[in-house]
Scaffold this motif. Structure first.
Motif, PDB file in Angstrom:
ATOM      1  N   VAL A 112       0.841  -1.203   0.000  1.00  0.00           N
ATOM      2  CA  VAL A 112       0.000   0.000   0.000  1.00  0.00           C
ATOM      3  C   VAL A 112       0.870   1.243   0.000  1.00  0.00           C
ATOM      4  O   VAL A 112       0.608   2.223  -0.723  1.00  0.00           O
ATOM      5  CB  VAL A 112      -0.945  -0.013   1.223  1.00  0.00           C
ATOM      6  N   LEU A 113       1.930   1.193   0.768  1.00  0.00           N
ATOM      7  CA  LEU A 113       2.826   2.341   0.845  1.00  0.00           C
ATOM      8  C   LEU A 113       3.496   2.606  -0.513  1.00  0.00           C
ATOM      9  O   LEU A 113       3.591   3.756  -0.956  1.00  0.00           O
ATOM     10  CB  LEU A 113       3.892   2.095   1.919  1.00  0.00           C
ATOM     11  N   SER A 114       3.951   1.506  -1.213  1.00  0.00           N
ATOM     12  CA  SER A 114       4.585   1.686  -2.532  1.00  0.00           C
ATOM     13  C   SER A 114       3.597   2.210  -3.562  1.00  0.00           C
ATOM     14  O   SER A 114       3.923   3.053  -4.405  1.00  0.00           O
ATOM     15  CB  SER A 114       5.190   0.365  -3.004  1.00  0.00           C
ATOM     16  N   VAL A 115       2.337   1.702  -3.493  1.00  0.00           N
ATOM     17  CA  VAL A 115       1.313   2.176  -4.420  1.00  0.00           C
ATOM     18  C   VAL A 115       1.036   3.654  -4.193  1.00  0.00           C
ATOM     19  O   VAL A 115       0.946   4.454  -5.130  1.00  0.00           O
ATOM     20  CB  VAL A 115       0.025   1.334  -4.278  1.00  0.00           C
ATOM     21  N   LEU A 116       0.900   4.002  -2.897  1.00  0.00           N
ATOM     22  CA  LEU A 116       0.667   5.416  -2.595  1.00  0.00           C
ATOM     23  C   LEU A 116       1.835   6.284  -3.055  1.00  0.00           C
ATOM     24  O   LEU A 116       1.650   7.405  -3.545  1.00  0.00           O
ATOM     25  CB  LEU A 116       0.438   5.579  -1.086  1.00  0.00           C
ATOM     26  N   LYS A 117       3.049   5.738  -2.910  1.00  0.00           N
ATOM     27  CA  LYS A 117       4.227   6.482  -3.352  1.00  0.00           C
ATOM     28  C   LYS A 117       4.219   6.673  -4.867  1.00  0.00           C
ATOM     29  O   LYS A 117       4.511   7.769  -5.373  1.00  0.00           O
ATOM     30  CB  LYS A 117       5.491   5.738  -2.911  1.00  0.00           C
ATOM     31  N   LYS A 118       3.856   5.594  -5.609  1.00  0.00           N
ATOM     32  CA  LYS A 118       3.792   5.704  -7.068  1.00  0.00           C
ATOM     33  C   LYS A 118       2.690   6.673  -7.500  1.00  0.00           C
ATOM     34  O   LYS A 118       2.860   7.424  -8.472  1.00  0.00           O
ATOM     35  CB  LYS A 118       3.554   4.325  -7.693  1.00  0.00           C
ATOM     36  N   LEU A 119       1.565   6.631  -6.782  1.00  0.00           N
ATOM     37  CA  LEU A 119       0.487   7.571  -7.102  1.00  0.00           C
ATOM     38  C   LEU A 119       0.934   9.013  -6.848  1.00  0.00           C
ATOM     39  O   LEU A 119       0.619   9.922  -7.629  1.00  0.00           O
ATOM     40  CB  LEU A 119      -0.754   7.256  -6.265  1.00  0.00           C
ATOM     41  N   GLN A 120       1.684   9.172  -5.773  1.00  0.00           N
ATOM     42  CA  GLN A 120       2.202  10.517  -5.479  1.00  0.00           C
ATOM     43  C   GLN A 120       3.181  10.959  -6.576  1.00  0.00           C
ATOM     44  O   GLN A 120       3.143  12.103  -7.039  1.00  0.00           O
ATOM     45  CB  GLN A 120       2.886  10.530  -4.111  1.00  0.00           C
ATOM     46  N   GLU A 121       4.062  10.029  -6.986  1.00  0.00           N
ATOM     47  CA  GLU A 121       5.021  10.352  -8.046  1.00  0.00           C
ATOM     48  C   GLU A 121       4.295  10.663  -9.353  1.00  0.00           C
ATOM     49  O   GLU A 121       4.687  11.565 -10.098  1.00  0.00           O
ATOM     50  CB  GLU A 121       5.985   9.182  -8.244  1.00  0.00           C
ATOM     51  N   PHE A 122       3.235   9.902  -9.671  1.00  0.00           N
ATOM     52  CA  PHE A 122       2.452  10.158 -10.873  1.00  0.00           C
ATOM     53  C   PHE A 122       1.844  11.562 -10.826  1.00  0.00           C
ATOM     54  O   PHE A 122       1.917  12.330 -11.788  1.00  0.00           O
ATOM     55  CB  PHE A 122       1.353   9.105 -11.006  1.00  0.00           C
ATOM     56  N   ASP A 123       1.243  11.882  -9.676  1.00  0.00           N
ATOM     57  CA  ASP A 123       0.620  13.195  -9.535  1.00  0.00           C
ATOM     58  C   ASP A 123       1.658  14.309  -9.642  1.00  0.00           C
ATOM     59  O   ASP A 123       1.437  15.330 -10.312  1.00  0.00           O
ATOM     60  CB  ASP A 123      -0.099  13.260  -8.181  1.00  0.00           C
ATOM     61  N   THR A 124       2.816  14.096  -9.007  1.00  0.00           N
ATOM     62  CA  THR A 124       3.875  15.101  -9.073  1.00  0.00           C
ATOM     63  C   THR A 124       4.362  15.283 -10.502  1.00  0.00           C
ATOM     64  O   THR A 124       4.602  16.410 -10.964  1.00  0.00           O
ATOM     65  CB  THR A 124       5.038  14.682  -8.165  1.00  0.00           C
ATOM     66  N   ALA A 125       4.524  14.150 -11.227  1.00  0.00           N
ATOM     67  CA  ALA A 125       5.002  14.224 -12.610  1.00  0.00           C
ATOM     68  C   ALA A 125       4.018  14.990 -13.493  1.00  0.00           C
ATOM     69  O   ALA A 125       4.416  15.804 -14.336  1.00  0.00           O
ATOM     70  CB  ALA A 125       5.224  12.807 -13.155  1.00  0.00           C
ATOM     71  N   ILE A 126       2.728  14.746 -13.286  1.00  0.00           N
ATOM     72  CA  ILE A 126       1.716  15.452 -14.097  1.00  0.00           C
ATOM     73  C   ILE A 126       1.744  16.944 -13.796  1.00  0.00           C
ATOM     74  O   ILE A 126       1.643  17.795 -14.701  1.00  0.00           O
ATOM     75  CB  ILE A 126       0.316  14.859 -13.849  1.00  0.00           C
ATOM     76  N   LYS A 127       1.897  17.277 -12.522  1.00  0.00           N
ATOM     77  CA  LYS A 127       1.942  18.703 -12.173  1.00  0.00           C
ATOM     78  C   LYS A 127       3.179  19.369 -12.788  1.00  0.00           C
ATOM     79  O   LYS A 127       3.092  20.460 -13.364  1.00  0.00           O
ATOM     80  CB  LYS A 127       1.961  18.862 -10.650  1.00  0.00           C
ATOM     81  N   GLU A 128       4.333  18.715 -12.660  1.00  0.00           N
ATOM     82  CA  GLU A 128       5.557  19.282 -13.232  1.00  0.00           C
ATOM     83  C   GLU A 128       5.470  19.341 -14.755  1.00  0.00           C
ATOM     84  O   GLU A 128       6.008  20.249 -15.379  1.00  0.00           O
ATOM     85  CB  GLU A 128       6.763  18.453 -12.789  1.00  0.00           C
ATOM     86  N   TYR A 129       4.802  18.350 -15.360  1.00  0.00           N
ATOM     87  CA  TYR A 129       4.589  18.369 -16.811  1.00  0.00           C
ATOM     88  C   TYR A 129       3.799  19.609 -17.219  1.00  0.00           C
ATOM     89  O   TYR A 129       4.162  20.316 -18.174  1.00  0.00           O
ATOM     90  CB  TYR A 129       3.878  17.089 -17.251  1.00  0.00           C
ATOM     91  N   ASN A 130       2.716  19.883 -16.512  1.00  0.00           N
ATOM     92  CA  ASN A 130       1.885  21.048 -16.847  1.00  0.00           C
ATOM     93  C   ASN A 130       2.666  22.352 -16.709  1.00  0.00           C
ATOM     94  O   ASN A 130       2.565  23.258 -17.549  1.00  0.00           O
ATOM     95  CB  ASN A 130       0.645  21.077 -15.953  1.00  0.00           C
ATOM     96  N   ASN A 131       3.469  22.437 -15.649  1.00  0.00           N
ATOM     97  CA  ASN A 131       4.266  23.647 -15.463  1.00  0.00           C
ATOM     98  C   ASN A 131       5.284  23.823 -16.586  1.00  0.00           C
ATOM     99  O   ASN A 131       5.462  24.924 -17.118  1.00  0.00           O
ATOM    100  CB  ASN A 131       4.980  23.601 -14.113  1.00  0.00           C
TER     101      ASN A 131
END
Length: 785
Positions: A112-131
């Motif tokens: 669960v922790l790794s999944v949450l970490k990957k979801l966080q990384e995905f969200d961060t990547a999308i935000k940085e992509y938009n910027n």
């Protein structure tokens, strides 16, 4: 001593009671020994035993103590075992179960922790992509998208942990990727702008002149705000895995609208126009009377195009992911070259280098310039990193000019030969014994040659040949008789001679190829002509005769063709391979079979016409006589018509044999029909004689092999030579008009002219049909034997 040793050896296995008992017995035994005779020696033994016994007692006492300790320890072990089985084992099972549960809980929490970490990384990547996308930092944006895609793939790969949110994340990633590609596409269209004419104009010279390519100039450092540099756009495409598709599309447009037109249209010239922020490439057409452009000019034009592209577009280094996820720096020119070079080199070979291959061996030396130009062209492309260091097919093709020359020459020869074979047969030329193939004078033989090759443009013999016994042969003894052949066949033979002459001045490999190309010409003739002209050869007697002459003419030359060039060809062929004699029987057979097939057709028509003569019976009936007369006239007309179409075409001897055979067929049929009649009245005989007289008078007139009438008289007088049944037919005419005595005189006891043509049975049958049954007839029949 042995007894004591045995006791000591077994003392470890005896308990305390057994040991005391045995010691008592031993003491008693010792006393008995003392009492026996010889007790003196026994006393010594007893002393020794006592000594050993005293040494043994402390060891025995130590063993007894040890046994007591072992028994106590064994008792403690049994108590401990019972305690473990009753108490510790239960506690241990409970601990293991608790540990397993805690471990599983830890694994679930870690997942669960790794999944949450990957979801966080995905969200961060999308935000940085938009910027990054807002700032037009396309490379960073593309990298973030790829990072988000990697995280999503990791999440999707976890079996048994499916989340509904993953589908939504995948949709979002696809949308953002397409959005990124759209922005990159917009930037790419600004960098390379194609102005292409409508598709309906097709790939023609006119459409090429209306095609343009606009390349945006590379921005300077101060202008970077206005738009991203080319490298960023292309690197972003590379990160997203779309650069290959973009370059392939660009390369195909480059081939279709720029590179290939420059190769295909010699009059097309590139025009370069450079402005402040854009470079324009267009074409202009110059009026040139050239079917093909020289390779040197084509290479210069294409090299100019690549120099321009390299300067404004292709000189961009990119980070490229290769095997094992290793990154390397490659130039955009190298990637584009991998995509289009194979097709471009094939086009250059097929539409440029092929046309530049010389058609004459004397021009091969001039081809060195093309080879040098090809080398320089490839070197320039390699300097721009458009090509790699390996030798390409283009240069290999240019350097292998000798082989291509031979292949092209052989191909041209075969194509020219086939065009001649499929041309009209009826266009003829007259061949006389003086006729020969005109060729340039062959070089003189070397010192090792065994045969002097003669000039074939003159007859081989101008004088009589003297034999050993003084008799002489005519200079035309081995010459082809006068006849007509197709002009195409004469040109075909000239082509064969010229090709062999070309082979004598070529390299060994080319010489061999050209020699076998000439053989292929004749083998092709053997297969093509009878098939291509089959219908005409079957229907038209004149064409069948010309084809017969063509085959005999070719066979006549094949007898000596190889011999004339044998010592001028390469040494490989001089050892006996340079011959065409093996083809001669096939050509003679080909000509004869065609002409004999036509002869069978003509014979069939003659017999069909004579079949309408009503068997030449009842000639006193006017209708029957008219039918027979018509049949005879039709046969003569057919033979005269054949004489006209074969006149001056067939050699005289072949013409006479052919006409004689057909006339003989008609006469044989008439003789057989009349000889088979059972009753011939006087009027019938007169009318049959009239019909036969028509054949005898007009039959020789079909022998007109020469166009000059006065020269045909000799052949008309020699009818019996060519018509086997001629004298038989004349004897039949005599019988039809003779009386019995004249017939008997003609028989002359089997020695007369009548006996030479008819058998006794045939003569008797004719007598019975012509004359009534009287004593005179019986007497005449008796003399026919």
């Amino acid at each position: 001593g042995s007894l004591v040793a045995a006791v000591l050896a077994h003392s470890g296995r005896l308990d305390k009671e057994d040991l005391g008992t045995r010691i008592g017995r031993l003491s008693h035994r010792v006393e008995e020994l003392k009492a026996r005779p010889g007790a003196g020696r026994g006393g010594e033994v007893c002393n020794m035993i006592n000594k050993k016994y005293n040494e043994f007692l402390p060891s025995m006492q130590s063993a007894e103590d040890l046994v007591s300790q072992v028994e106590g320890l064994s008792s403690n072990i049994d108590l401990l075992k019972a305690g473990i089985e009753n108490e510790v084992q239960h506690d241990l099972n409970v601990a293991v179960a608790e540990f397993t549960e805690l471990k599983q809980q830890l694994e679930r929490d870690t997942l669960v922790l790794s999944v949450l970490k990957k979801l966080q990384e995905f969200d961060t990547a999308i935000k940085e992509y938009n910027n990054a996308l807002l700032l037009k930092k396309y490379v960073a944006a593309a990298q973030q998208l790829e990072k988000a895609r990697s995280n999503l793939k990791t999440l999707e790969s976890r079996k048994g942990f499916e989340l509904k949110i993953l589908k939504a994340l995948g949709t979002e990633l696809t949308v953002q990727t397409q959005n990124m590609l759209y922005h990159l596409g917009e930037e790419w269209q600004k960098l390379a702008v194609w102005k292409i004419p409508p598709a309906k104009e097709g790939s023609s010279l006119e459409s090429a002149t209306h095609s343009e390519l606009h390349l945006c100039s590379m921005p300077s450092q101060q202008e970077e705000v206005a738009g991203p540099p080319v490298a960023d756009v292309l690197q972003a495409f590379a990160v997203l895995g779309e650069l290959h598709a973009k370059l392939k599309s660009f390369g195909q447009l480059l081939l279709k609208y720029i590179l290939k037109p420059l190769i295909l249209y010699p009059s097309l010239q590139p025009v370069i126009e450079e402005q402040s922020d854009v470079f324009i490439l267009r074409f202009k057409s110059e009026e040139l009377n050239l079917d093909h452009c020289s390779p040197v000019e084509v290479f210069d034009k294409i090299k100019l195009i690549f120099e321009v592209l390299h300067k404004y577009l292709l000189n961009v280094p990119l980070e490229w992911v290769v095997e094992d996820n290793q990154e390397s720096r490659v130039l955009l020119a190298e990637l584009l070259g991998d995509l289009i070079w194979e097709e471009l080199s094939d086009c250059l070979i097929q539409n440029c280098l092929v046309n530049s291959i010389p058609t004459n061996s004397s021009k091969l030396e001039q081809y060195i310039e093309v080879i040098k130009s090809t080398e320089e062209f490839e070197k320039a492309l390699k300097d721009m990193q458009f090509l790699k260091g390996d030798t390409t097919n283009l240069l290999k093709y240019a350097r292998n000019v000798n082989s291509h020359f031979a292949n092209k020459k052989c191909q041209d020869v075969i194509v020219a030969a086939r065009n001649l074979m499929t041309s009209e047969i009826h266009n003829t030329v007259k061949i006389t014994p003086d006729s020969c193939i005109a060729l340039p004078k062959l070089p003189h033989s070397g010192a090792g040659d065994q045969l002097q090759v003669q000039n074939t443009s003159k007859p081989l013999h101008k004088e009589m040949v003297t034999l050993e016994k003084g008799s002489k042969l005519s200079q035309y003894t081995f010459s082809l008789p006068t006849c007509r052949i197709s002009s195409a066949v004469e040109k075909l033979m000239e082509l064969a001679y010229q090709t062999l002459l070309e082979a004598t001045a070529s390299t060994d490999q080319c010489c061999i190829q050209l020699f076998y190309s000439v053989r292929n010409i004749f083998q092709l003739f053997y297969d093509v002509v009878p098939t291509y002209h089959r219908e005409n050869l079957q229907k038209l007697p004149q064409l069948a005769a010309i084809h017969h002459n063509n085959c005999m003419y070719i066979a006549h030359h094949l007898l000596t063709l190889g011999h004339q060039f044998r010592y001028r060809l390469t040494s490989i062929l001089c050892d006996g391979a340079a011959t065409f004699v093996d083809l001669v029987p096939g050509f003679r057979r080909l000509g004869m079979e065609c002409f004999l097939a036509q002869m069978r057709v003509q014979k069939g028509e003659i017999l069909e016409r004579l079949s309408s003569a009503r068997n030449f019976s009842n000639m006193d009936d006017e209708e029957n006589y008219c039918a027979a007369n018509k049949a005879v006239r039709q046969v003569l007309h057919q033979l005269k018509r054949l004489g006209k179409v074969w006149q001056d075409v067939l050699p005289v001897n072949v013409y006479c044999k052919a006409m004689g055979t057909l006339l003989n067929t008609a006469l044989s049929e008439i003789i057989a029909r009349i000889a088979a009649l059972e009753d011939i009245s006087a009027e019938d005989a007169d009318r049959l004689y009239s019909l036969c007289k028509t054949m005898v008078e007009e039959g020789p007139q079909v022998f007109t092999p020469l166009p000059e009438d006065d020269k045909n008289k000799k052949y008309q007088e020699e009818v019996p030579v060519y018509v086997q049944k001629w004298m038989t037919f004349k004897e039949l005419m005599i019988i039809l008009q003779a009386n019995l005595q004249e017939i008997v005189d003609q028989w002359a006891d089997g020695k007369g002219p009548l006996a030479a043509e008819f058998s006794a049975a045939e003569v008797k049958s004719l007598i019975r049909a012509l004359f009534q049954n009287t004593e005179r007839r019986a007497a005449a029949l008796a003399k026919i034997k």
